[in-house]
Design an enzyme around this catalytic site. Structure first.
Site, PDB file in Angstrom:
ATOM      1  N   ARG A  15      -2.659 -12.683  -6.068  1.00 36.98           N
ATOM      2  CA  ARG A  15      -3.885 -13.316  -5.993  1.00 36.98           C
ATOM      3  C   ARG A  15      -4.609 -12.561  -6.916  1.00 36.98           C
ATOM      4  NH1 ARG A  15      -4.440  -7.833  -5.562  1.00 36.98           N
ATOM      5  NH2 ARG A  15      -2.698  -7.157  -4.056  1.00 36.98           N
ATOM      6  N   HIS A  34       4.938   1.949 -14.248  1.00 35.78           N
ATOM      7  CA  HIS A  34       4.337   0.635 -13.942  1.00 35.78           C
ATOM      8  C   HIS A  34       3.899  -0.232 -14.628  1.00 35.78           C
ATOM      9  CE1 HIS A  34       2.289  -1.725 -10.589  1.00 35.78           C
ATOM     10  NE2 HIS A  34       2.284  -2.355 -11.267  1.00 35.78           N
ATOM     11  N   ARG A  89     -11.127   3.490 -12.016  1.00 34.69           N
ATOM     12  CA  ARG A  89     -12.173   3.040 -11.249  1.00 34.69           C
ATOM     13  C   ARG A  89     -12.696   4.403  -9.949  1.00 34.69           C
ATOM     14  NH1 ARG A  89      -6.826   0.361  -7.583  1.00 34.69           N
ATOM     15  NH2 ARG A  89      -6.097  -1.441  -9.209  1.00 34.69           N
ATOM     16  N   TYR A  97      16.472   4.339  -6.890  1.00 42.36           N
ATOM     17  CA  TYR A  97      15.412   5.346  -7.566  1.00 42.36           C
ATOM     18  C   TYR A  97      15.248   5.364  -8.914  1.00 42.36           C
ATOM     19  CZ  TYR A  97      12.104   8.300  -6.576  1.00 42.36           C
ATOM     20  OH  TYR A  97      10.319   8.267  -7.500  1.00 42.36           O
ATOM     21  N   GLY A 128       0.916  -0.994  -0.025  1.00 45.63           N
ATOM     22  CA  GLY A 128       0.030   0.137   0.465  1.00 45.63           C
ATOM     23  C   GLY A 128       0.585   1.087   0.239  1.00 45.63           C
ATOM     24  N   GLY A 129       1.735   1.567  -0.928  1.00 45.37           N
ATOM     25  CA  GLY A 129       2.867   2.311  -0.347  1.00 45.37           C
ATOM     26  C   GLY A 129       3.517   2.687   0.766  1.00 45.37           C
ATOM     27  N   LYS A 143      -3.638   2.877  -7.846  1.00 44.99           N
ATOM     28  CA  LYS A 143      -4.214   2.668  -8.940  1.00 44.99           C
ATOM     29  C   LYS A 143      -5.336   3.683  -9.363  1.00 44.99           C
ATOM     30  CE  LYS A 143      -1.132  -1.741  -9.239  1.00 44.99           C
ATOM     31  NZ  LYS A 143      -1.057  -3.051  -9.474  1.00 44.99           N
TER      32      LYS A 143
END
Ligand code: ADP
Length: 451
Positions: free
Chosen positions: A291, A208, A337, A202, A164-165, A237
């Site tokens: 998953r 992504h 989303r 980095y 989750g970052g 996302k």
């Protein structure tokens, strides 16, 4: 094949799993918290069991309550969906110990991929390209500074147990390293009760890009192409598309095959996603999700493969029955989303839905558990719908998406529909010229110009 599957999740993914089971002739058991008694998947499932009060730790994360519900109803398998217990190896073991099937990979694989240090090591050994950095645990600031010196700044300090970052800090020079190291270590300890951190280079402007894997219990592995998930806010996302506008046919085939053969070497089974960062024509392994993912429908649209159905089929012991040659990619797909949030401040906006009208027409799909009069609870994730649009070309998908977003009516709560309308109207997005920082820069520009 299973006769009855318990769905250990809520919201749109619970409904998505119910739909796949229904089409396979499998009975379903919904479990729900007291806050979700009116949820759509609860209404549609063959049986429903209340497993606890609203807070997730007392219901959707309550392993004993879920196992009891499964035993009580005679379920022979549990589908964990995404989030909650989906990547919890202890839960998968518990399910097996009670004589049921966990619909996912083997617990040892979940454990291996759940720790980013061991996952990166396994990825490297299986032939996946990784980002240069410490091979494992970095224990002290001195060690961290030595890594910064060795690989060159900027570097990122990351929590091995991260998700989750959280637990990620960038250091642009040796001065910043001191702080980044202790901040990342503390955040890791507080969020994950595990303060192991590692260091890697980095990348400044990557995309992504992830590859969808599907594998059975007999060593047969296929890939279902890639998804570009670079449009992110706070590492979450927002919109995904396939194929990636950044890749040509040869690059696409190459990364798919690298990912597929790595999973074959590793002995992976079930569905899974290998996430990469992509910069200057090169891929770097980021992590693996063991998953089904939120964005899986865009892959279903272009391949015609029902990923949840296949996941259930292979978990029940069926062989895949087809190889990579049988996978064909057709057209383009984008998912938006849609969250119950203010589209400018992103403050969650739970509440009662007034009018609910979903768009339709050719190649438009809406995955959502919402309906007219439903009360969006405040205690869970704010995603209320996924709008998925398919078409022959990216341009036709953008035109269709524009039309579908216009048709979507959700009253009573604020949603991020206006944000998606702005994104898809932007020339840089239309050109496909974006990286993982694009959306946050775009939002800054918007707020500066008062749009
Ligand atoms: P999480 O599991 O918390 O989501 P990830 O390892 O998947 O963490 O990384 C999340 C996001 O953080 C990535 O999508 C990317 O935006 C950024 N990130 C992670 N590692 C790097 C890196 N080495 N260079 C640049 N960005 C990174």
């Amino acid at each position: 094949m299973f006769e009855k599957v318990l769905i250990a999740n809520r919201g749109e993914i619970a409904l998505r799993i119910h739909r796949a089971c229904r089409e396979m002739g499998i009975k379903t058991v919904a479990v729900h918290s007291t806050a979700d008694a009116d949820a759509m998947h609860v209404k549609l499932a063959d049986e429903a069991v209340c497993i606890g009060p609203a807070p997730a730790k007392d219901s959707y994360l309550n392993k004993a309550a879920i196992i009891s519900a499964a035993l009580m109803t005679g379920a022979d398998a549990i589908h964990p969906g995404y989030g909650f217990l989906s990547e919890n190896a202890d839960f998968a073991e518990m399910v097996e110990a009670h004589g049921m099937v966990f619909i996912g990979p083997k617990p040892a694989m979940i454990r291996l991929m759940g720790d980013k240090v061991s996952a990166k090591k396994a990825a490297k050994e299986s032939g996946l390209p990784v980002i240069e950095g410490s091979e494992g645990d970095v224990k002290s600031v001195e060690e961290a500074l030595a890594w910064g010196e060795k690989i060159g700044y900027p570097v990122i300090v990351k929590a091995a147990a991260g998700g989750g970052g959280k637990g990620m800090k960038v250091a642009r020079n040796a001065q910043e390293m001191q702080e980044a190291f202790s901040l990342a270590k503390n955040e890791a300890k507080n969020s994950f009760a595990n303060d192991v951190v590692y260091i890697e280079k980095y990348l400044q402007t990557p995309r992504h890009i992830e590859v969808q894997i599907l594998a059975d219990n007999y060593g047969n592995v296929v890939h279902l192409g890639e998804r570009d998930c670079s449009l992110q806010r706070n590492h979450q996302k927002v919109l995904e598309e396939t194929p990636s506008p950044a890749l040509n046919v040869a690059q696409r085939r190459q990364i798919g095959e690298i990912a597929r053969s790595a999973m074959e070497k590793l002995g992976y089974s079930s569905v899974g996603t290998i996430e990469f960062l992509y910069e200057d024509g090169r891929f770097y392994f980021l992590e693996m999700n063991t998953r089904v993912q939120v964005e899986h429908p865009i892959t279903e649209m272009v391949t015609g493969i029902d990923i949840v159905r296949e996941q259930i089929r292979v978990a029940s012991g069926c062989p895949l029955g087809y190889g990579q040659d049988a996978i064909h990619f057709n057209g383009h797909a984008i998912e938006c989303r849609i969250n119950a949030e203010d589209p400018e401040t992103f403050i969650p906006c739970p509440g009662k839905i007034g009018c609910w009208h979903v768009p339709g027409g050719l190649n438009v799909r809406v995955d959502s558990g919402m309906y007219w009069g439903y009360k969006v609870p405040a205690c869970y994730d704010s995603m209320v719908a996924k709008l998925i649009v398919h078409g022959r070309t990216r341009n036709s998908v953008l035109m269709r998406l524009r039309r579908a977003l216009e048709e979507f009516v959700i009253e009573g709560i604020k949603t991020t529909i206006p944000l998606h309308q702005k994104i898809i109207a932007d020339p840089a997005f239309i050109d496909g010229a974006y990286n993982i920082h694009w959306l946050e820069n775009f939002l800054k520009e918007q707020s500066k110009s008062g749009l």
